[in-house]
Design a protein around this motif. Structure first.
Motif, mmCIF file in Angstrom:
data_model
loop_
_atom_site.group_PDB
_atom_site.id
_atom_site.type_symbol
_atom_site.label_atom_id
_atom_site.label_comp_id
_atom_site.label_asym_id
_atom_site.label_seq_id
_atom_site.Cartn_x
_atom_site.Cartn_y
_atom_site.Cartn_z
ATOM 1 N N ALA A 43 0.833 -1.213 0.000
ATOM 2 C CA ALA A 43 0.000 0.000 0.000
ATOM 3 C C ALA A 43 0.863 1.256 0.000
ATOM 4 C CB ALA A 43 -0.930 -0.005 1.205
ATOM 5 N N ARG A 44 1.950 1.236 0.762
ATOM 6 C CA ARG A 44 2.863 2.398 0.758
ATOM 7 C C ARG A 44 3.467 2.614 -0.622
ATOM 8 N NH1 ARG A 44 4.266 0.334 5.839
ATOM 9 N NH2 ARG A 44 6.102 -0.691 4.993
ATOM 10 N N GLU A 45 3.848 1.540 -1.284
ATOM 11 C CA GLU A 45 4.410 1.661 -2.638
ATOM 12 C C GLU A 45 3.377 2.247 -3.597
ATOM 13 O OE1 GLU A 45 7.787 0.787 -3.726
ATOM 14 O OE2 GLU A 45 7.811 1.159 -1.562
ATOM 15 N N LEU A 46 2.143 1.825 -3.457
ATOM 16 C CA LEU A 46 1.065 2.331 -4.303
ATOM 17 C C LEU A 46 0.836 3.816 -4.044
ATOM 18 C CD1 LEU A 46 -1.196 1.685 -6.347
ATOM 19 C CD2 LEU A 46 -2.644 1.089 -4.408
ATOM 20 N N ILE A 47 0.767 4.206 -2.785
ATOM 21 C CA ILE A 47 0.550 5.607 -2.424
ATOM 22 C C ILE A 47 1.680 6.489 -2.938
ATOM 23 C CG2 ILE A 47 0.503 7.192 -0.443
ATOM 24 C CD1 ILE A 47 -1.080 4.939 1.033
ATOM 25 N N ARG A 48 2.900 5.982 -2.909
ATOM 26 C CA ARG A 48 4.063 6.751 -3.374
ATOM 27 C C ARG A 48 4.199 6.761 -4.896
ATOM 28 N NH1 ARG A 48 7.518 4.084 1.355
ATOM 29 N NH2 ARG A 48 7.049 5.607 2.977
ATOM 30 N N ARG A 50 4.937 4.224 -6.825
ATOM 31 C CA ARG A 50 5.998 3.319 -7.285
ATOM 32 C C ARG A 50 5.459 2.069 -7.957
ATOM 33 N NH1 ARG A 50 9.578 3.837 -1.833
ATOM 34 N NH2 ARG A 50 10.299 5.967 -2.193
ATOM 35 N N THR A 51 4.149 1.867 -7.874
ATOM 36 C CA THR A 51 3.500 0.738 -8.531
ATOM 37 C C THR A 51 2.066 1.140 -8.853
ATOM 38 O OG1 THR A 51 3.127 -1.659 -8.420
ATOM 39 C CG2 THR A 51 2.635 -0.405 -6.432
ATOM 40 N N GLY A 52 1.457 0.374 -9.702
ATOM 41 C CA GLY A 52 0.069 0.635 -10.063
ATOM 42 C C GLY A 52 -0.872 -0.265 -9.291
ATOM 43 N N GLU A 53 -2.157 0.036 -9.382
ATOM 44 C CA GLU A 53 -3.161 -0.722 -8.647
ATOM 45 C C GLU A 53 -3.200 -2.181 -9.084
ATOM 46 O OE1 GLU A 53 -7.955 -0.637 -7.823
ATOM 47 O OE2 GLU A 53 -6.968 1.186 -8.506
ATOM 48 N N ASN A 54 -3.128 -2.431 -10.384
ATOM 49 C CA ASN A 54 -3.179 -3.819 -10.869
ATOM 50 C C ASN A 54 -1.993 -4.626 -10.369
ATOM 51 O OD1 ASN A 54 -5.575 -3.397 -12.220
ATOM 52 N ND2 ASN A 54 -4.598 -2.969 -14.179
ATOM 53 N N ALA A 55 -0.802 -4.042 -10.429
ATOM 54 C CA ALA A 55 0.389 -4.747 -9.963
ATOM 55 C C ALA A 55 0.336 -4.983 -8.457
ATOM 56 C CB ALA A 55 1.646 -3.963 -10.330
#
Length: 70
Positions: A43-48, A50-55
């Motif tokens: 979740a932190r990576e998504l918020i930052r 650094r990744t997308g929702e699907n990944a």
């Protein structure tokens, strides 16, 4: 209070996944604690950004499926 909430969350995850796993309840609970931590990190990576929702979803799903296998 925060520790109790985290413990309750791990218990909830283990209860939901228990019927899909042949692990002992103790092993499943420990793995679910790890999954909860992994979910927070993803979740932190998504918020930052650094990744997308699907990944993020695919990665967490893979961790869950492979993490509860005996």
């Amino acid at each position: 209070v925060q520790k109790a909430l985290a413990d309750d969350y791990v218990t909830l995850i283990a209860a939901a996944l228990g019927r899909f796993s042949a692990l002992s309840s103790q092993d499943l609970r420990l793995r679910c604690a790890g999954l909860a931590g992994a979910a927070e990190a993803i979740a932190r990576e998504l918020i930052r950004g650094r990744t997308g929702e699907n990944a993020a979803c695919a990665t967490l799903a893979a961790l869950i499926v492979h993490g509860i296998a005996a």
